[in-house]
Design a protein around this motif. Structure first.
Motif, PDB file in Angstrom:
ATOM      1  N   ARG A 185       0.737  -1.206  -0.089  1.00 56.23           N
ATOM      2  CA  ARG A 185       0.082  -0.008   0.059  1.00 56.23           C
ATOM      3  C   ARG A 185       0.792   1.319  -0.199  1.00 56.23           C
ATOM      4  O   ARG A 185       0.618   2.179  -0.705  1.00 56.23           O
ATOM      5  N   ALA A 186       1.862   1.273   0.840  1.00 54.26           N
ATOM      6  CA  ALA A 186       2.718   2.461   0.894  1.00 54.26           C
ATOM      7  C   ALA A 186       3.535   2.625  -0.629  1.00 54.26           C
ATOM      8  O   ALA A 186       3.663   3.718  -1.156  1.00 54.26           O
ATOM      9  N   HIS A 187       3.860   1.410  -1.011  1.00 50.18           N
ATOM     10  CA  HIS A 187       4.596   1.584  -2.525  1.00 50.18           C
ATOM     11  C   HIS A 187       3.565   2.015  -3.656  1.00 50.18           C
ATOM     12  O   HIS A 187       3.854   2.959  -4.278  1.00 50.18           O
ATOM     13  N   GLY A 188       2.290   1.551  -3.267  1.00 51.15           N
ATOM     14  CA  GLY A 188       1.449   1.966  -4.457  1.00 51.15           C
ATOM     15  C   GLY A 188       0.953   3.434  -3.999  1.00 51.15           C
ATOM     16  O   GLY A 188       0.538   4.189  -5.168  1.00 51.15           O
ATOM     17  N   SER A 189       1.128   4.170  -3.215  1.00 53.33           N
ATOM     18  CA  SER A 189       0.779   5.551  -2.639  1.00 53.33           C
ATOM     19  C   SER A 189       2.125   6.408  -2.833  1.00 53.33           C
ATOM     20  O   SER A 189       2.093   7.677  -2.731  1.00 53.33           O
ATOM     21  N   GLY A 190       3.019   5.797  -3.462  1.00 50.63           N
ATOM     22  CA  GLY A 190       4.227   6.630  -3.593  1.00 50.63           C
ATOM     23  C   GLY A 190       5.343   7.035  -2.571  1.00 50.63           C
ATOM     24  O   GLY A 190       6.248   7.753  -2.795  1.00 50.63           O
ATOM     25  N   LYS A 191       5.173   6.349  -1.424  1.00 55.54           N
ATOM     26  CA  LYS A 191       6.129   6.822  -0.308  1.00 55.54           C
ATOM     27  C   LYS A 191       7.333   6.014  -0.727  1.00 55.54           C
ATOM     28  O   LYS A 191       7.554   5.127  -1.368  1.00 55.54           O
ATOM     29  N   ARG A 192       8.325   6.742  -0.029  1.00 52.13           N
ATOM     30  CA  ARG A 192       9.690   5.937  -0.262  1.00 52.13           C
ATOM     31  C   ARG A 192      10.370   5.424   0.889  1.00 52.13           C
ATOM     32  O   ARG A 192      11.178   4.400   0.662  1.00 52.13           O
ATOM     33  N   LEU A 193      10.179   6.100   2.098  1.00 52.26           N
ATOM     34  CA  LEU A 193      10.783   5.541   3.273  1.00 52.26           C
ATOM     35  C   LEU A 193       9.737   5.218   4.218  1.00 52.26           C
ATOM     36  O   LEU A 193       9.051   6.140   4.658  1.00 52.26           O
ATOM     37  N   VAL A 194       9.611   3.866   4.887  1.00 52.47           N
ATOM     38  CA  VAL A 194       8.815   3.641   6.010  1.00 52.47           C
ATOM     39  C   VAL A 194       9.335   3.037   7.070  1.00 52.47           C
ATOM     40  O   VAL A 194      10.712   2.323   6.782  1.00 52.47           O
ATOM     41  N   LEU A 195       8.839   3.017   7.947  1.00 50.61           N
ATOM     42  CA  LEU A 195       9.664   2.264   9.357  1.00 50.61           C
ATOM     43  C   LEU A 195       8.805   1.310   9.809  1.00 50.61           C
ATOM     44  O   LEU A 195       7.430   1.099   9.923  1.00 50.61           O
ATOM     45  N   VAL A 196       9.400   0.023  10.051  1.00 54.89           N
ATOM     46  CA  VAL A 196       8.781  -1.233  10.347  1.00 54.89           C
ATOM     47  C   VAL A 196       9.343  -1.496  11.841  1.00 54.89           C
ATOM     48  O   VAL A 196      10.575  -1.855  12.050  1.00 54.89           O
ATOM     49  N   ILE A 197       8.440  -1.482  12.482  1.00 54.65           N
ATOM     50  CA  ILE A 197       8.985  -1.674  14.176  1.00 54.65           C
ATOM     51  C   ILE A 197       8.629  -3.128  14.574  1.00 54.65           C
ATOM     52  O   ILE A 197       7.378  -3.731  14.777  1.00 54.65           O
ATOM     53  N   THR A 198       9.561  -3.910  14.926  1.00 53.85           N
ATOM     54  CA  THR A 198       9.326  -5.181  15.320  1.00 53.85           C
ATOM     55  C   THR A 198       9.744  -5.577  16.811  1.00 53.85           C
ATOM     56  O   THR A 198       9.133  -6.338  17.304  1.00 53.85           O
ATOM     57  N   GLY A 199      10.485  -4.607  17.465  1.00 55.88           N
ATOM     58  CA  GLY A 199      10.731  -4.827  18.735  1.00 55.88           C
ATOM     59  C   GLY A 199      11.927  -5.515  18.715  1.00 55.88           C
ATOM     60  O   GLY A 199      12.279  -6.242  17.853  1.00 55.88           O
ATOM     61  N   LYS A 200      12.700  -5.566  19.998  1.00 56.02           N
ATOM     62  CA  LYS A 200      14.146  -6.533  20.182  1.00 56.02           C
ATOM     63  C   LYS A 200      13.765  -7.810  20.440  1.00 56.02           C
ATOM     64  O   LYS A 200      14.815  -8.580  20.441  1.00 56.02           O
ATOM     65  N   GLY A 201      12.471  -8.120  20.859  1.00 58.18           N
ATOM     66  CA  GLY A 201      12.412  -9.415  21.076  1.00 58.18           C
ATOM     67  C   GLY A 201      12.986  -9.828  22.441  1.00 58.18           C
ATOM     68  O   GLY A 201      13.557  -9.118  23.210  1.00 58.18           O
ATOM     69  N   LYS A 202      12.392 -11.210  23.197  1.00 58.00           N
ATOM     70  CA  LYS A 202      12.553 -11.559  24.430  1.00 58.00           C
ATOM     71  C   LYS A 202      13.567 -12.559  24.349  1.00 58.00           C
ATOM     72  O   LYS A 202      13.512 -13.443  23.172  1.00 58.00           O
ATOM     73  N   ASN A 203      14.581 -12.690  25.291  1.00 55.32           N
ATOM     74  CA  ASN A 203      15.309 -13.879  25.412  1.00 55.32           C
ATOM     75  C   ASN A 203      14.582 -14.990  26.104  1.00 55.32           C
ATOM     76  O   ASN A 203      14.482 -15.143  27.179  1.00 55.32           O
ATOM     77  N   ARG A 204      14.419 -16.065  25.038  1.00 53.66           N
ATOM     78  CA  ARG A 204      13.740 -17.231  25.394  1.00 53.66           C
ATOM     79  C   ARG A 204      14.655 -18.325  25.673  1.00 53.66           C
ATOM     80  O   ARG A 204      14.187 -19.597  25.789  1.00 53.66           O
ATOM     81  N   ASP A 205      15.847 -18.263  25.295  1.00 61.84           N
ATOM     82  CA  ASP A 205      16.813 -19.278  25.451  1.00 61.84           C
ATOM     83  C   ASP A 205      17.059 -19.721  27.113  1.00 61.84           C
ATOM     84  O   ASP A 205      17.727 -19.047  27.859  1.00 61.84           O
ATOM     85  N   GLU A 206      16.761 -21.091  27.014  1.00 62.84           N
ATOM     86  CA  GLU A 206      16.870 -21.585  28.508  1.00 62.84           C
ATOM     87  C   GLU A 206      17.933 -22.450  28.487  1.00 62.84           C
ATOM     88  O   GLU A 206      18.191 -23.486  29.761  1.00 62.84           O
TER      89      GLU A 206
END
Length: 196
Positions: free
Chosen positions: A123-144
């Motif tokens: 949708r962003a590409h279709g509307s002509g935007k060039r720079l977008v931000l994707v927030i994923t978070g750093k995640g949790k350390n689940r390694d036991e």
């Protein structure tokens, strides 16, 4: 089925052949040294006695949480070739460019996040935007500490792969880790291609 018996002329022929042959002596005909080179003499390893002394009970070895064999994501993204204008890329990585759109994938499952990311980027590409931000978070350390390592931040590792595969690959020009002012290691800048 009965076996055919040899005739007298066949027996005579066989006898002539057998009289002319000599028995092979395998010891004389096979020379192992001719086929295999002599083994090299082994040097005796030197033993450092100071390393043999141990304390009882042995001290446990501290495990590092980041023992991925692959390079870290920031390292992979930094080593990937720059597809966009160098000057614009420099501004983007220093946080000088303002993203025209953003999506927050926090708390989503992989299936939901993949669908939402695909829809957002197209949708962003279709509307002509060039720079977008994707927030994923750093995640949790689940390694036991088990024998199989567990990734630190599943979405954080998965998003760059999604962005580099169809249908998003045709819209995405560059992916880079976001500047600290826009989320740092928990977000990505996605620079989109020009709309044609």
């Amino acid at each position: 089925m009965t076996r055919r018996k040899l005739g007298p002329d066949e027996i005579a022929l066989w006898q002539k052949v057998a009289d002319r042959t000599e028995r092979l002596n395998f010891q004389e005909t096979f020379d192992p040294a001719a086929y295999a080179p002599a083994p090299k003499p082994k040097s005796k390893p030197t033993v450092d006695l100071s390393k043999l002394v141990t304390t009882y009970p042995p001290k446990p070895v501290a495990r590092k949480p980041g023992y991925d064999l692959k390079p870290t994501l920031p390292d992979q993204l930094q080593k990937s070739p720059v597809q966009m204008d160098q000057k614009t890329f420099g501004k983007m990585t220093r946080g000088k460019l303002k993203p025209e759109g953003r999506i927050d994938l926090h708390g989503m499952t992989l299936d939901r996040a993949h669908a939402a990311l695909t829809k957002f980027v197209l949708r962003a590409h279709g509307s002509g935007k060039r720079l977008v931000l994707v927030i994923t978070g750093k995640g949790k350390n689940r390694d036991e500490g088990g024998p199989i390592p567990v990734r630190f931040g599943v979405l954080r590792h998965q998003v760059p792969q999604w962005l580099s595969s169809p249908p998003l690959a045709s819209s995405v020009l560059q992916v880079s880790e976001a500047h600290v002012s826009h989320g740092g290691g928990g977000a990505y800048y996605v620079y989109l291609r020009r709309k044609r």
